[in-house]
Design a protein around this motif. Structure first.
Motif, mmCIF file in Angstrom:
data_model
loop_
_atom_site.group_PDB
_atom_site.id
_atom_site.type_symbol
_atom_site.label_atom_id
_atom_site.label_comp_id
_atom_site.label_asym_id
_atom_site.label_seq_id
_atom_site.Cartn_x
_atom_site.Cartn_y
_atom_site.Cartn_z
ATOM 1 N N SER A 70 0.826 -1.204 0.000
ATOM 2 C CA SER A 70 0.000 0.000 0.000
ATOM 3 C C SER A 70 0.863 1.257 0.000
ATOM 4 O O SER A 70 0.347 2.362 -0.153
ATOM 5 N N PRO A 107 1.041 1.999 -5.449
ATOM 6 C CA PRO A 107 0.340 1.370 -4.320
ATOM 7 C C PRO A 107 -0.665 0.316 -4.787
ATOM 8 O O PRO A 107 -1.460 0.547 -5.710
ATOM 9 N N ASP A 108 -0.561 -0.844 -4.150
ATOM 10 C CA ASP A 108 -1.484 -1.970 -4.338
ATOM 11 C C ASP A 108 -1.398 -2.613 -5.721
ATOM 12 O O ASP A 108 -2.232 -3.462 -6.046
ATOM 13 N N ALA A 120 2.503 0.005 6.230
ATOM 14 C CA ALA A 120 2.004 -0.376 4.904
ATOM 15 C C ALA A 120 1.508 -1.808 4.973
ATOM 16 O O ALA A 120 2.040 -2.640 5.728
ATOM 17 N N THR A 121 0.492 -2.089 4.165
ATOM 18 C CA THR A 121 -0.028 -3.450 4.062
ATOM 19 C C THR A 121 0.647 -4.159 2.900
ATOM 20 O O THR A 121 0.596 -3.682 1.750
#
Length: 630
Positions: free
Chosen positions: A487, A545-546, A601-602
């Motif tokens: 993320s 991100p992602d 962050a994931t």
């Protein structure tokens, strides 16, 4: 050890000979071509009934004891050499201890005054020794561990014709990709801090005194480096100044500074035999011996080089090598190496004594604890085995491997379907420690330490096989292929391959380490990758991100047998602290990151086709190659 590298002399067994009775000692200052004089100590056999070869070592760590009446307890690589008798020559590197000149950390070829470097210094030293030392036979050998091994590799380049044998041992070869200061672009924070604060200070003139060691305000290195923040903040703590650390902080990618210090590109025209030595559990310079071996093989067809790897930490072959922490390797592998390999190598090439039948690769197989000979490394005729991440923490074995390819972004598209990934939150404020010990020093045994302390954290993914129905032997490189997303806009990923002992494994008695062997998670091999370097180490790029990307990187080579009843385990995490600095998980200059740059962050690790994350090992067929040595 007090230092994070071999800053202090490596301990050896006490000598069983009277060095003073057998050798005379002479201190000299040898002039280099630019006029700089290098302090040198020469130990010559008192018995002059035969001529002796010269065995040379140059070091940045001093050559004590200084003074004409102070003698070393051991001469050469081991006590066996002391008894054998050579002319032993030790030299302080340029700008270190009692040598003149300015010290430049890993000086590139031609980078010194008037085009001097460690290669020209070796040539000038050898030329002087041949003209001024009595009773030599005209043949010179060189050996050294760690920094001293790097000195050997530099002395091999444009070598003096009298140089007939070299043994670079744990020689750092490329310090951005995986030796000493970086691994795959991630900075070895604690190592760099400790080495530079103790060894990198500006010197005011020749001296026989070592530099001041940094005094930590706490024994808790994890907390100290967490409070430090970004790596560049250490500069204000260094008194006197440490120019090399400043250089490191100003060269955060694989630019001309690091490229000039890549040794393998210069390993051409190596005509004399080379004995390259490394340790499977060397936390500092594991990759150097392998990179040197590959470069010599590729650039010097027909060179008589031998690669040796044993069950050792950094420099462990110079000491008793029968045990690391809780893991026992049987009868001392170091004793076999010192007598039957190292001494035999130099005796044969420098004295013409005995016979020598070393293979191309002499490698110690952990798990079964035996030496094995191979005609090449990696071993021929291995079969790739994919260890694929699966649901519910399973690790699934699948024969074959996809062709290797550069790390690249996966195509943009819809998010992966539910259940196709595992995820965790990586928090830079609570990074995963590299060891369970509370220490400011490097616990060199962390490379084989029980990983249960990490496996139980929520920010570490764990996958394992069922117990093996039969032994499984791997030999060669171990490679991680990860399909991941974050993320944030930058992320590190650490992959560890682990040998899990069965629940009925017996704890030894006595048990000096206090480890419980039932269920022991023995770290076998692991490494880190900084994702902003996924396409180029010279041109970092942010993550989207992602959006999933593919990372593919080597974890290191191994020769190991997973015994029947053991399990294979893979752990994945995003920090390994403070061995490596924390990634803020935002796309910034990490060395100068501000406190607000560090963000949670994931992380997602995908495990379904076409994004099947896996670790690839190379499986040896049963019975390939025979045991060697003892």
């Amino acid at each position: 050890m007090l230092a994070w590298s071999a800053a202090a002399p490596l301990a050896q067994s006490p000598a069983s000979v009277d060095v003073r009775a057998l050798y005379s000692k002479q201190d000299v200052s040898i002039p280099m071509r630019d006029g700089t004089r290098l302090f040198t100590t020469i130990y010559s056999p008192r018995d002059e009934s035969e001529r002796y070869p010269i065995l040379f070592m140059r070091t940045a760590y001093g050559i004590p004891p200084y003074g004409p009446d102070a003698y070393r307890d051991v001469l050469g690589p081991s006590v066996a050499f002391t008894k054998e008798r050579y002319i032993f020559v030790y030299q302080d590197a340029r700008g270190r201890f009692k040598s003149e000149g300015d010290f430049v950390h890993h000086l590139p070829l031609g980078g010194g005054p008037q085009g001097t470097d460690e290669s020209t210094d070796a040539w000038d030293t050898f030329e002087w020794l041949l003209k001024n030392v009595r009773n030599h036979n005209g043949r010179i050998g060189q050996w050294g561990i760690s920094w001293n091994g790097w000195e050997v590799s530099m002395g091999m380049i444009n070598a003096h014709p009298a140089l007939k044998a070299s043994s670079p041992q744990a020689p750092p070869q490329d310090q951005f990709y995986g030796d000493d200061y970086h691994s795959n672009g991630a900075y070895q924070l604690a190592y760099g801090f400790n080495w530079m604060s103790s060894n990198g200070q500006v010197r005011r003139g020749p001296t026989d005194a070592p530099g001041e060691r940094f005094r930590f305000p706490t024994p808790d290195g994890y907390q100290f480096f967490l409070d430090l923040g970004a790596a560049a903040n250490a500069i204000r703590m260094f008194q006197p100044e440490v120019p090399t650390y400043v250089d490191h902080m100003n060269h955060g990618s694989y630019d001309e500074y690091w490229q000039a210090r890549n040794v393998p590109k210069d390993l051409k025209g190596i005509a004399h035999p080379v004995l390259i030595v490394g340790g499977w559990f060397d936390a500092e310079d594991f990759y150097g011996p392998l990179r040197m071996y590959r470069a010599i093989e590729a650039q010097n067809p027909g060179n008589g080089s031998t690669l040796v790897f044993g069950p050792w930490v950094h420099g462990g072959w110079a000491r008793d090598g029968s045990r690391i922490g809780a893991i026992d390797f049987g009868p001392d592998p170091s004793a076999y190496y010192q007598e039957d390999v190292e001494l035999a190598f130099f005796n044969f090439h420098l004295k013409g004594k005995g016979t020598l039948a070393l293979p191309e690769a002499l490698m110690f197989e952990t798990g079964t604890n035996r030496w094995r000979s191979f005609p090449a490394w990696p071993p021929p005729a291995t079969t790739p085995l994919r260890l694929e991440l699966a649901a519910d923490g399973r690790l699934v074995q699948r024969p074959g491997a996809a062709p290797a390819s550069p790390a690249r972004p996966a195509p943009a598209g819809a998010p992966a379907r539910p259940g196709a990934f595992d995820e965790y939150v990586s928090d830079p404020a609570k990074p995963v420690p590299f060891t369970s010990a509370i220490t400011t020093a490097e616990i060199r045994t962390f490379v084989i330490e029980d990983q249960r302390f990490a496996a139980r954290r929520p920010d570490v993914l764990v996958y394992q096989t069922e117990p093996l129905p039969q032994d499984l032997t791997i030999g060669g490189p171990v490679t991680a292929t990860l399909h991941v997303s974050s993320s944030g806009t930058d992320a590190d990923f650490v992959v560890k391959l682990i040998d899990v002992f069965p629940d009925d494994a017996v704890t030894p008695d006595p048990n000096p380490t206090g480890d419980v062997m039932a269920g022991y998670q023995m770290l076998l091999v692991g490494d880190i990758f900084r994702s902003k370097f996924r396409n180029s180490m010279s041109r970092p790029e942010p993550l989207v991100p992602d959006r999933p990307v593919m990372l593919e990187f080597e974890l290191g080579d191994r020769l190991h047998t997973f015994r029947r009843g053991h399990r294979l385990m893979v752990q994945i995490q995003s920090s390994w602290f403070p061995m490596f600095d924390r990634n803020p998980q935002t796309f910034v200059d990490i060395y100068h990151a501000r406190p607000d740059d560090y963000r949670k962050a994931t992380m997602r690790v995908f495990r379904s086709a076409p994004r099947a994350s896996h670790v690839t090992v190379q499986v040896l067929p049963a019975g390939q190659a025979g045991a060697a040595g003892r």
